[in-house]
Design an enzyme around this catalytic site. Sequence first.
Site, PDB file in Angstrom:
ATOM      1  N   SER A  63       0.796  -1.232   0.000  1.00  9.63           N
ATOM      2  CA  SER A  63       0.000   0.000   0.000  1.00  9.63           C
ATOM      3  C   SER A  63       0.828   1.282   0.000  1.00  9.63           C
ATOM      4  CB  SER A  63      -0.957   0.009   1.196  1.00  9.63           C
ATOM      5  OG  SER A  63      -1.957  -0.960   1.029  1.00  9.63           O
ATOM      6  N   LYS A 113       2.955   6.779   4.734  1.00  9.44           N
ATOM      7  CA  LYS A 113       2.047   5.716   4.307  1.00  9.44           C
ATOM      8  C   LYS A 113       2.616   4.374   4.719  1.00  9.44           C
ATOM      9  CE  LYS A 113      -1.626   4.120   2.461  1.00  9.44           C
ATOM     10  NZ  LYS A 113      -1.559   3.094   3.516  1.00  9.44           N
ATOM     11  N   THR A 114       1.736   3.520   5.244  1.00  4.62           N
ATOM     12  CA  THR A 114       2.123   2.170   5.629  1.00  4.62           C
ATOM     13  C   THR A 114       1.877   1.193   4.481  1.00  4.62           C
ATOM     14  OG1 THR A 114      -0.078   1.736   6.529  1.00  4.62           O
ATOM     15  CG2 THR A 114       1.603   2.563   8.057  1.00  4.62           C
ATOM     16  N   GLY A 115       2.422  -0.009   4.643  1.00  9.25           N
ATOM     17  CA  GLY A 115       2.146  -1.110   3.717  1.00  9.25           C
ATOM     18  C   GLY A 115       2.398  -2.429   4.412  1.00  9.25           C
TER      19      GLY A 115
END
Length: 274
Positions: A59, A206-208
Amino acid sequence: MAGVFATSLAFQPALADRAAPTAHTATPATFSCTEMVDAASGAQLVHDGLCDERVTPASTFNIAVSLMGYDSGILRDAHSPSLPFKPGYIDWNPDWRVTTDPTSWIRNSTVWYAQQVTADIGARRFQQYVNSFGYGNLDVSGDAGKDNGLAMSWIASSLKISAAEQTAFLRKVVNRQLPLSAHAYDMTARLTALGTLPNGWQLHGKTGTASPVLADGSDDPQHSYGWFVGWATKDGRTVVFSRLVLADKQAGSAAGPRTKDAFLRDLPAQLDAL
């Protein structure tokens, strides 16, 4: 936007069907990397761990999709377009089974919303954007033999990027060095804003989360990638960062948010020391 992807996919958090395994098998069972770079000068401030290992962006690629979407006019502002959830969309996360706009898409990492954006962009322009971004291995072909690059390439599939490449990409973003509209930069910064740290640094990120792919093409049930990438700004200085962890899975806890929380505990002191 185009109505696409009517088949239901079985996901782990922020994952999807995957590409066939590649010849590269050297990734260790667990590793980590912290990469921090001064955005103005390009000076490497922190380079700790296995920072050149390419893995799925998961993501975190939504930063790139946001830039594409606003630049192409598919996305308009923080709340437009607002798209209804439809049966058949990827829906393992209950937060995805609702009408979604750009703000909630980034907040919840809603896979089907990103897929609507990339479908409207189209394969040719999608590849052109990825090429112009210099994003990782540039491979948006998707799962081998499935012709699903527009929907799946960044989700445990063909597109791969290292932590060092993430910071190089983000440096271009914050310096506005990509061939994009000012609106694309402005709105992506707005969507990724996470507030101000206790020491005054303004944070974007932003995380993923993704599972590694085993030799037989299935998800690794024991390990998970956790990403947190972004930038912090204070008094005219910007530092871009990328944190990647490949660690043991923990029940009830996604690796991306876990990585973010752990990174933020030390980030204020790290920034003050740079």
